[in-house]
Write a protein that holds these residues in place. Structure first.
Motif, mmCIF file in Angstrom:
data_model
loop_
_atom_site.group_PDB
_atom_site.id
_atom_site.type_symbol
_atom_site.label_atom_id
_atom_site.label_comp_id
_atom_site.label_asym_id
_atom_site.label_seq_id
_atom_site.Cartn_x
_atom_site.Cartn_y
_atom_site.Cartn_z
ATOM 1 N N GLY A 1 -42.091 5.655 -12.450
ATOM 2 C CA GLY A 1 -42.061 6.920 -11.710
ATOM 3 C C GLY A 1 -43.289 7.183 -10.859
ATOM 4 N N LEU A 2 -44.180 6.174 -10.724
ATOM 5 C CA LEU A 2 -45.370 6.406 -9.892
ATOM 6 C C LEU A 2 -45.004 6.620 -8.419
ATOM 7 N N CYS A 3 -43.803 6.175 -8.035
ATOM 8 C CA CYS A 3 -43.367 6.367 -6.649
ATOM 9 C C CYS A 3 -42.904 7.809 -6.375
ATOM 10 N N LEU A 4 -42.572 8.551 -7.431
ATOM 11 C CA LEU A 4 -41.950 9.866 -7.207
ATOM 12 C C LEU A 4 -42.815 10.834 -6.393
ATOM 13 N N PRO A 5 -44.117 11.000 -6.751
ATOM 14 C CA PRO A 5 -44.917 11.980 -5.981
ATOM 15 C C PRO A 5 -45.153 11.566 -4.531
ATOM 16 N N THR A 6 -44.911 10.291 -4.203
ATOM 17 C CA THR A 6 -45.155 9.847 -2.820
ATOM 18 C C THR A 6 -43.905 9.958 -1.958
ATOM 19 N N CYS A 7 -42.781 10.356 -2.564
ATOM 20 C CA CYS A 7 -41.502 10.367 -1.835
ATOM 21 C C CYS A 7 -41.256 11.754 -1.230
ATOM 22 N N PRO A 8 -41.196 11.871 0.096
ATOM 23 C CA PRO A 8 -41.037 13.193 0.709
ATOM 24 C C PRO A 8 -39.731 13.901 0.324
ATOM 25 N N THR A 9 -38.639 13.152 0.126
ATOM 26 C CA THR A 9 -37.387 13.845 -0.210
ATOM 27 C C THR A 9 -37.434 14.329 -1.662
ATOM 28 N N TYR A 10 -38.021 13.555 -2.562
ATOM 29 C CA TYR A 10 -38.152 14.020 -3.949
ATOM 30 C C TYR A 10 -39.101 15.216 -4.007
ATOM 31 N N ASN B 1 -32.801 11.911 -5.526
ATOM 32 C CA ASN B 1 -33.439 11.869 -4.201
ATOM 33 C C ASN B 1 -34.779 11.133 -4.240
ATOM 34 N N SER B 2 -35.064 10.426 -5.319
ATOM 35 C CA SER B 2 -36.339 9.701 -5.428
ATOM 36 C C SER B 2 -36.080 8.202 -5.324
ATOM 37 N N PRO B 3 -37.117 7.392 -5.080
ATOM 38 C CA PRO B 3 -36.919 5.935 -5.045
ATOM 39 C C PRO B 3 -36.353 5.419 -6.363
ATOM 40 N N ARG B 4 -36.884 5.936 -7.491
ATOM 41 C CA ARG B 4 -36.397 5.458 -8.796
ATOM 42 C C ARG B 4 -34.915 5.801 -8.972
ATOM 43 N N GLY B 5 -34.535 6.996 -8.548
ATOM 44 C CA GLY B 5 -33.129 7.400 -8.663
ATOM 45 C C GLY B 5 -32.240 6.563 -7.764
ATOM 46 N N ARG B 6 -32.705 6.308 -6.557
ATOM 47 C CA ARG B 6 -31.890 5.515 -5.611
ATOM 48 C C ARG B 6 -31.758 4.078 -6.099
ATOM 49 N N ILE B 7 -32.844 3.536 -6.639
ATOM 50 C CA ILE B 7 -32.772 2.156 -7.145
ATOM 51 C C ILE B 7 -31.790 2.095 -8.320
ATOM 52 N N ALA B 8 -31.769 3.135 -9.148
ATOM 53 C CA ALA B 8 -30.820 3.170 -10.277
ATOM 54 C C ALA B 8 -29.381 3.162 -9.747
ATOM 55 N N LEU B 9 -29.139 3.912 -8.665
ATOM 56 C CA LEU B 9 -27.794 3.914 -8.070
ATOM 57 C C LEU B 9 -27.440 2.523 -7.535
ATOM 58 N N MET B 10 -28.399 1.910 -6.825
ATOM 59 C CA MET B 10 -28.157 0.569 -6.262
ATOM 60 C C MET B 10 -27.849 -0.419 -7.382
ATOM 61 N N ARG B 11 -28.623 -0.297 -8.459
ATOM 62 C CA ARG B 11 -28.445 -1.230 -9.580
ATOM 63 C C ARG B 11 -27.067 -1.040 -10.231
ATOM 64 N N ALA B 12 -26.654 0.215 -10.356
ATOM 65 C CA ALA B 12 -25.352 0.494 -10.970
ATOM 66 C C ALA B 12 -24.236 -0.149 -10.139
ATOM 67 N N ILE B 13 -24.388 -0.137 -8.828
ATOM 68 C CA ILE B 13 -23.375 -0.767 -7.965
ATOM 69 C C ILE B 13 -23.449 -2.287 -8.094
ATOM 70 N N ALA B 14 -24.685 -2.811 -8.089
ATOM 71 C CA ALA B 14 -24.842 -4.272 -8.216
ATOM 72 C C ALA B 14 -24.258 -4.773 -9.537
ATOM 73 N N ASP B 15 -24.375 -3.950 -10.594
ATOM 74 C CA ASP B 15 -23.860 -4.345 -11.916
ATOM 75 C C ASP B 15 -22.380 -4.025 -12.087
ATOM 76 N N GLY B 16 -21.772 -3.435 -11.063
ATOM 77 C CA GLY B 16 -20.339 -3.129 -11.132
ATOM 78 C C GLY B 16 -20.010 -1.910 -11.971
ATOM 79 N N ARG B 17 -21.044 -1.052 -12.250
ATOM 80 C CA ARG B 17 -20.779 0.145 -13.056
ATOM 81 C C ARG B 17 -20.426 1.342 -12.188
ATOM 82 N N LEU B 18 -20.585 1.190 -10.874
ATOM 83 C CA LEU B 18 -20.355 2.308 -9.964
ATOM 84 C C LEU B 18 -19.772 1.769 -8.661
#
Ligand code: SF4
Length: 413
Positions: free
Chosen positions: A4-13, A21-38
């Motif tokens: 979560g060190l990226c969170l305070p640097t993210c303007p949308t978060y 709306n944070s990098p960590r949240g977006r990466i989690a979404l990307m990963r869920a799609i890559a893993d076929g869970r979403l």
């Protein structure tokens, strides 16, 4: 790591405090799609387009997560899913990304029409007499942001070959950009002059191609690949000591052609050499040893520096532009608070997400006004155009320039 060190640097978060709306949240979404869970849903596509792509998270990330690559692929996935597709959106993308920016002569025709609208005084008259108030609000906002078109394009100002002043030490190519050319051809001319003053012979072909960053950042990876191949063909990297970009956003993309063409056996090796030869102009000047201007006749000026996100976070170039500015006689550099925080321009983000972009612009203008500098320097055409529109609206009368313009003025003096 999910640290979560990226969170305070993210303007949308920072604006929403919503994990998605944070990098960590977006990466989690990307990963869920890559893993076929979403599935790549509409909500996923909207989230990928709510991201500015400023890459501040990459500077903060201790694990070296390559968010730039994830972001480009995620937007391509969002486009492939078709969840955002409407006839109007598809037509607009085909007209701009697929047509206008694939041949810059077409972009110049549009620029000539805008120049005519501005030079004949019709734009000023329309603004004065209030006829523009009849337009829908969003159209009025877009009209107010129309960039000033230069009286000449780069090819009118720069010879195809600019000889080095004095002994030739290097042979470089200068990329004049797509929107950069009609909006800031003067910056391209200043860059060529500065390079010549520093012992470089500068090749600037009058007809060039877009670098493809607009395409790559908007999910059109095949078009971005085509433009990368055209650029490599036009500027064989083995022929030059460096291939120079003066635009932070373009430079960041230009340095990753090898990644873009990794599956292209014909271009892969040349793309790797290309990546090694592409240099931001500040980076190149610092590398070869900047010839400091000697003039003492320049009037004193106080300058602050706004960092283009892709120069700072994409290319990790932050000391060199400051070195360039400090080398100019009688120039006092005052640091800008949050200089590396996005101004909201972010390619075409300011057109697609005007509310979020507008908040960031106001925040940036507040910080700029607080410096009491008379000049703002920044090294990206998107930032220059968006800050100029914001300053006009707010009535902030500051000079807004590229560092190369200040340096070229110092040499001329
Ligand atoms: S992207 Fe990097 S900084 Fe952000 S949560 Fe993951 S490891 Fe931490």
């Amino acid at each position: 790591m999910h640290c979560g060190l990226c969170l305070p640097t993210c303007p949308t978060y920072d604006a929403t405090k919503v994990e998605r709306n944070s990098p960590r949240g977006r990466i989690a979404l990307m990963r869920a799609i890559a893993d076929g869970r979403l599935e790549a849903t509409r909500a996923f596509a909207d989230e990928m387009y709510f991201c500015l792509g400023c890459l501040a998270c990459m500077t903060a990330c201790p694990a070296g997560v390559n968010y730039a690559e994830l972001f480009e692929n995620a937007r391509a996935e969002a486009e492939e899913s078709g969840t955002l597709r409407t006839p109007a959106r598809s037509a607009l993308r085909a007209a701009t990304l697929g047509w206008l920016f694939m041949d810059l002569r077409r972009l110049q025709l549009v620029a000539l029409a805008i120049r005519w609208w501005q030079e004949t005084g019709i734009q000023a008259a329309a603004r004065r007499c209030g006829v523009l108030r009849l337009l829908p609000r969003r159209w009025r906002e877009l009209e107010a942001m129309t960039p000033q078109i230069q009286p000449h394009f780069s090819a009118d100002l720069i010879a195809p070959v600019t000889p080095a002043a004095g002994t030739r030490r290097y042979r470089v190519a200068l990329l004049t950009g797509c929107a950069q050319d009609p909006m800031f051809s003067n910056v391209n001319r200043d860059t060529a002059e500065v390079l010549a003053q520093n012992g470089c012979e500068v090749l600037t072909p009058p007809e060039q191609n877009c670098c493809g960053s607009l395409h790559a950042h908007n999910g059109e990876l095949l078009l971005a690949q085509e433009l990368a191949r055209r650029n490599i063909d036009q500027f064989p990297p083995a022929d030059f000591d460096a291939i120079i970009s003066n635009a932070g956003g373009c430079g960041s993309h230009l340095k990753h052609y090898a990644r873009l063409l990794a599956d292209d056996a014909r271009y892969r090796a040349r793309a790797e050499l290309w990546d090694a030869k592409v240099k931001d102009v500040h980076e190149w000047l610092a590398f070869i040893g900047l010839q400091a201007p000697a003039s003492r006749r320049l009037p004193p000026q106080t300058v602050t520096y706004h960092e283009s996100c892709h120069l700072r976070h994409g290319q990790k170039i932050f000391a060199q532009p400051r070195e360039v500015l400090r080398a100019i006689p009688n120039l006092k550099l005052v640091e800008l608070a949050e200089s590396d925080w996005c101004c909201g321009s972010a390619g075409i983000y300011n057109l697609l997400q005007p509310a979020m972009a507008g908040q960031l612009l106001e925040r940036k203008l507040d910080r700029i006004a607080a410096t009491r500098a008379s000049t703002v320097a920044t090294a990206n055409p998107g930032c220059l155009a968006y800050l100029a529109a914001g300053m006009r609206r707010r009535g902030l009368e500051l000079r807004l320039v590229h560092p190369m313009t200040l340096l070229a003025e110092a040499y001329r003096a």
